[in-house]
Design an enzyme around this catalytic site. Structure first.
Site: not given
Ligand code: AMP
Ligand code: MG
Length: 494
Positions: A92-93, A124-125, A182, A251, A175, A90, A261
């Site tokens: 997350g940030r 940390d979002g 996705r 995702d 963005r 989901g 992403d």
């Molecule tokens: P990514 O590998 O960047 O596509 O992220 C995979 C998952 O981790 C997604 O659900 C992102 O929202 C979550 N995510 C990545 N970095 C962070 C962060 N610093 N804080 C919160 N969620 C994160």
């Molecule tokens: Mg991602």
């Protein structure tokens, strides 16, 4: 022209049932400042370039101040990461602010790095300035290369500390995309066995973006085939330009076939088909050479999620097999022919393009420079002056005899068309970029920005907005990595 305050929102995604997201505002950042903004992206939503310079802009696109009409939310999705089911992920940030009218189907505005959400898990979002500048520059560079992608309106920074391997500072990327849905958005409902939500989401995508699927005998099969075709074309474009995404988890795969992403992506410098741009990808699952087959794997993950809507397993398989590989192969061949200056398809082209990649693998030339320089060579050479004429390309080769043999094949193939040199060379300049976002270029803009100087980000943005033009003042950005950048590694840390 709308101002920040008068953008007109119509938040279709927010009208889906509550199960698809959590409504919540972005978390403010202290003293936000504008790092960079893209006038081209602003134009997509009709925002006057003068708006980018207003102090309110940084307030709005850090998430500190809400635009009237926006309805911020974080969406839920799941996915396969590195080939393994990861369960719920989901936004997350990321906060979706809503959708504004604009050119095309409308543009959703999403803030990445604007604080924690229920999907942050233990993270940390936030996003750091480094990775935000990379996403910003690459989104806009890909668009200028004609490659489907989410867009980036701005990067806003703050002095707020963010812990990664070292302490860094926070930033937010705004963005734009018609939708950020996705493959994993569908996998989420399929894994829970919730066919009602699965169908609602598929219907939403069809109604808004792919109405032609509605008329097909099997609308959901048609949607899967549409995604297959677009994903095939997208990955063909990545391969042709030498782009590596780095984290092709399901995702991170857009249902609209956009590059989505940006993390540890890379552009090929010295050609190596086994190159792994993501330092965290120990086994090379997402290497350059693997990208096309990973696209296929990911489509099967999407296909098995959509299976309850499509029906028979054979129909799922047929939707993928009739779309993805033909689209990938067709586009890849067309793109490579164009890169080589070939206007027509002839029997034997597949072998010749195969030989070309074999030669590139042996010679390891800088991929971008190789094609750009090839475009300057004449179709016919005189044997007495050949080595001088071909010097721009021979200088990039390890084994010059090997390269000469390939050039002879290339010239024989050109002779089969007899296109005038000037016409062919101009066409090659229009498809072989001179400038791509090499890691070293992003890194030098990041280092300057971390020191408080944002002008380098602007210069790179402006240069990459015209990647096919010779820009004498930007000659340095056409160069392969300098010595200081030889060991640069990018990882998932962002
Ligand atoms: P990514 O590998 O960047 O596509 O992220 C995979 C998952 O981790 C997604 O659900 C992102 O929202 C979550 N995510 C990545 N970095 C962070 C962060 N610093 N804080 C919160 N969620 C994160
Ligand atoms: Mg991602």
């Amino acid at each position: 022209m709308p101002t920040l305050e008068t953008l007109s929102f119509d938040n279709a995604f927010a009208r889906l049932p509550d199960a698809f997201f959590t409504r919540l505002p972005p978390q403010p950042l202290p003293d936000p400042y504008l790092v960079a903004a893209s006038p081209a992206a602003a134009a997509l939503i009709g925002l006057d370039a003068a708006e980018l310079a207003r102090p309110e802009f940084a307030q709005v696109f850090s998430g500190n101040r809400l635009l009237p009409g926006s309805e911020p939310l974080a969406a839920v999705y799941s996915g396969h990461q590195f080939g393994v089911w990861a369960g719920q992920l989901g936004d997350g940030r990321a906060h979706l602010l809503g959708e504004v009218a604009g050119t095309g189907t409308g543009w959703e505005i999403q803030l990445k790095g604007a604080g924690q959400t229920p999907y942050s898990r233990f993270a940390d979002g936030r996003a750091v300035l480094r990775s935000s500048i990379r996403e910003f520059l690459c989104s806009e560079a890909m668009a200028a290369l004609g490659i489907p992608t989410t867009r980036a309106l701005s990067v806003v920074g703050s002095h707020a500390p963010v812990r990664r391997e070292t302490m860094e500072t926070a930033a937010v990327v705004a963005r734009l995309a018609p939708s950020f849905i996705r493959f994993g958005s569908f996998e989420h409902w399929a894994a829970k066995g919730k066919t009602t939500e699965l169908r609602q989401l598929a219907d939403y995508v069809i109604e808004r973006f792919r109405p032609e699927c509605r008329d097909a005998a099997n609308p959901y099969g048609a949607l899967l085939a549409d995604v297959g075709r677009r994903t095939g074309e997208l990955i063909a474009r990545w391969q042709a330009v030498g782009f590596m995404h780095g984290v092709m988890n399901t995702d991170n795969m857009s249902i609209l076939g956009l590059t989505l992403d940006y993390g540890p992506f890379g552009f090929m410098d010295a050609f190596d088909p086994h190159h792994i741009c993501n330092h965290s990808d120990d086994r090379g699952r997402y290497s350059y050479k693997s990208q096309p087959q990973i696209g296929h794997w990911n489509l099967y993950a999407l296909g098995s999620a959509l299976a309850p809507l499509i029906g028979e397993p054979e129909d799922v398989q047929a939707a993928i097999e009739t779309s993805y590989a033909p689209a990938f192969e067709g586009h890849f061949m067309d793109l490579m022919r164009a890169k080589l200056g070939l206007a027509r398809a002839l029997p034997g082209d597949e072998d010749f393009i195969g030989d070309t990649f074999g030669m590139l693998q042996q010679q390891h030339p800088d991929y971008t420079q190789f094609f750009r320089r090839l475009g300057t060579l004449p179709a016919k050479v005189d044997e007495t002056t050949r080595t001088t004429t071909d010097a721009p390309l021979r200088d990039l080769a390890i084994d010059r005899d090997g390269l000469d043999a390939w050039l002879a094949l290339w010239r024989a193939r050109l002779a089969a068309e007899g296109r005038p040199d000037a016409e062919r060379q101009a066409a090659m300049m229009g498809v072989n970029p001179k400038y791509v976002l090499r890691n070293w270029i992003a890194e030098s803009a990041i280092r300057a920005a971390q020191g408080g100087n944002f002008s380098e980000v602007d210069k790179v943005l402006a240069c990459l907005a015209s990647p096919f033009d010779d820009q004498p003042h930007n000659e340095r950005y056409a160069a392969p990595p300098p010595d200081w950048a030889a060991g640069l590694a990018v990882s998932c840390s962002s």
